[in-house]
Design a protein around this motif. Sequence first.
Motif, short mmCIF file in Angstrom:
data_model
loop_
_atom_site.label_atom_id
_atom_site.label_comp_id
_atom_site.label_asym_id
_atom_site.label_seq_id
_atom_site.Cartn_x
_atom_site.Cartn_y
_atom_site.Cartn_z
N LEU A 644 24.74 2.70 -1.86
CA LEU A 644 23.96 2.49 -0.65
C LEU A 644 24.85 2.08 0.51
CD1 LEU A 644 21.08 2.08 0.69
CD2 LEU A 644 21.33 -0.33 0.03
N SER A 645 24.56 2.60 1.69
CA SER A 645 25.22 2.16 2.92
C SER A 645 24.16 2.00 3.99
CB SER A 645 26.28 3.17 3.38
OG SER A 645 26.87 2.74 4.58
N GLN A 646 24.05 0.78 4.55
CA GLN A 646 23.09 0.50 5.62
C GLN A 646 23.81 -0.21 6.76
OE1 GLN A 646 19.78 -1.76 4.04
NE2 GLN A 646 18.66 0.10 3.50
N SER A 647 23.29 0.00 7.97
CA SER A 647 23.92 -0.63 9.14
C SER A 647 22.85 -1.07 10.13
CB SER A 647 24.90 0.33 9.81
OG SER A 647 24.22 1.46 10.32
N GLN A 648 23.22 -2.01 10.97
CA GLN A 648 22.37 -2.41 12.09
C GLN A 648 23.24 -2.94 13.22
OE1 GLN A 648 20.26 -6.42 11.93
NE2 GLN A 648 20.47 -5.96 9.73
#
Length: 654
Positions: A644-648
């Motif tokens: 998983l790769s998530q960003s904000q």
Amino acid sequence: MQRNSLKLLILALSVVLCQAQMWRQNDLIFNSSGVPSLPFSQPRFADLDNDQDMDMILGNISGPPLYFENTGSQTSPQFQPGDNLFASVQELDCEMGVCIDLDADDDLDFISGGYTGLQLYENTGSSTAAVFEKVEDFFDGLDLNPNPVPHFADMDNDGDFDMVIGLSESGAIHYYQNHGTAGTAIFLDGTQETWFDVGLYAYPWFSDMDADGDTDLLVGRDGYGFYYYHNVGSAAAWVWTQSSSQFSGLGGSTYWNSPCLVDLTGDGRQDLVHGTASGPLKYYRNTGSLETASWSEVTSLFGGVIDVGGASNPVFIDFDHDGDLDLISGSQSGDIKYYENTGNVSGPAWAANHGYFSSIDHSIYSAATAGDLDGDGDYDLVVGDLSGNLYYHVNLGTGFGFVTSEFTGINVGGWSSPKLYDMDGDEDLDLCVGREDGQISYFENTGTLLDAVWTENLSLFSGLDVGSNAVPTLGDIDADGNLDLLVGKSFRDVKYFSYENGAWVEYPDSLSEFTFGQNATPALADLNGDGDLDLTVGNYDGTFNHIENLNIVKVESEMMVPQSTRLQTAFPNPFNPSVTIRYDLIESMSITIDVFDLRGRRIITLIDEKQTPGSHELKWTGHNGAGAQVGAGVYIVVLKAGGLSQSQKITFLK
């Protein structure tokens, strides 16, 4: 396996929604005095609770008069909203009004001037607890135009009250002698005398300003300044002479000045309080003598009201990069108002500083949104207005430059109200635009962070229609991971929607207890530093209402495993000095959390290790891997866990 052998004591952040008390109104954040700014304000004073100090009646064109009790004293006034004494007063009867004892029964009656002419509301209560009941037809024999402005004094020294009327369309001052008695007033049509003509909308006030035993006359009008007529005769045989010097320099920057003279400090001298077309009350103490006034403005008693003059449309951003949120607002005149936050993140204070925005003025009813559209670290503006067009103003560091080509061919039909958000999570700013027809247009940025290309997307807000004059604002209000949407509309309310399973779901009861002004214009921002989004609503009058978000975030100790691995919403955001980054892990796994700048360069690795399942959090203080403070701007937090790769995005303020 024993449960306690897992040794999972997880501190989980649990959002508790107080459905019955999710919001609380607190307008003092934009109005430190507690006295509102109402359009075409007309203050008048009387001791309505018989406690020997002067209370205030505030007339206006937005509704019935308001009563403010003097909770201070004869020498140190303090005004707070009191009982709804004028609940029985019909709105068309009253744009303003004064209180005198017209029937000599030792309590104060109310005489109003409004669209229906003059009306008498007799006090059927007492001198300490007024109850006003309308006396039908009391002034019907007088031939008056709408919105007359009355005042009373015993001008012929016979022991009863005579009346002076300021007329609206003619601007004349008419005097009516009381042909009755102190207990039974009689005013006869055809007996009036025309004293003066000040132009349009005369606002007269009787007062023995120089304490010489006779009555003088002060008049405001549809225009700047005041007319003052000094009685150099006697109480029974008046002789008027116009004196321009006594109020010289007052009311020169406001118009429709509706004055009254009242001793609010108990020093025997009459002070000046006057209303204005835009609403804020002006208060000047007489620090001179009875014969020769000298005026000193006092801003603490009625001051502190943030009022843009009409059609406020707020947006909050740290424009000066000092770590707190400033206020930018459109206005009815079309220019942009800027209020610097001279307080802090949890206790704002506002100072008007409009000069930087002075080059921006298109059509009327402007609305602005701010964002860094050219990647240079400062905030540019997109402005809408009554025409339905959009205008791009690039921040040059010394002011704004108008880029004519940015929104060529885009027009939403009228009353455009833009807002910038990263709606699709691709790290650039998209554009949501409220429209006059009650719908919202969405223009996705299909270009890059530095070179926007605006492509209309018809699906995101399809079917969402609030009726007229839609003004959107977005954010995760209840911290449930869903994007929430508030939309203002023409008729005094704000609609609440949550984006759930690919559709906007309305929650009609969320804000139903509040009545906002006409043309409600909402904005979400954390103005008290508690980590959730509060609501500010502009309106046609030009002022702001503030509604605090009462969502309670509490820490509970319980055995729980998250339902999914994800990066939660960072808070506070924007931040200074630190931001809390929260994330959930569904199982034990190796994770990394890095911070990048907008050019893709890694600033710092915050964590790189294997962690147990549960809810976690860490703080970043805005320092890079070498320990140096980074510059103000937008940064990207990236969580990598398993596949998983998530960003904000997070914004560091200085």
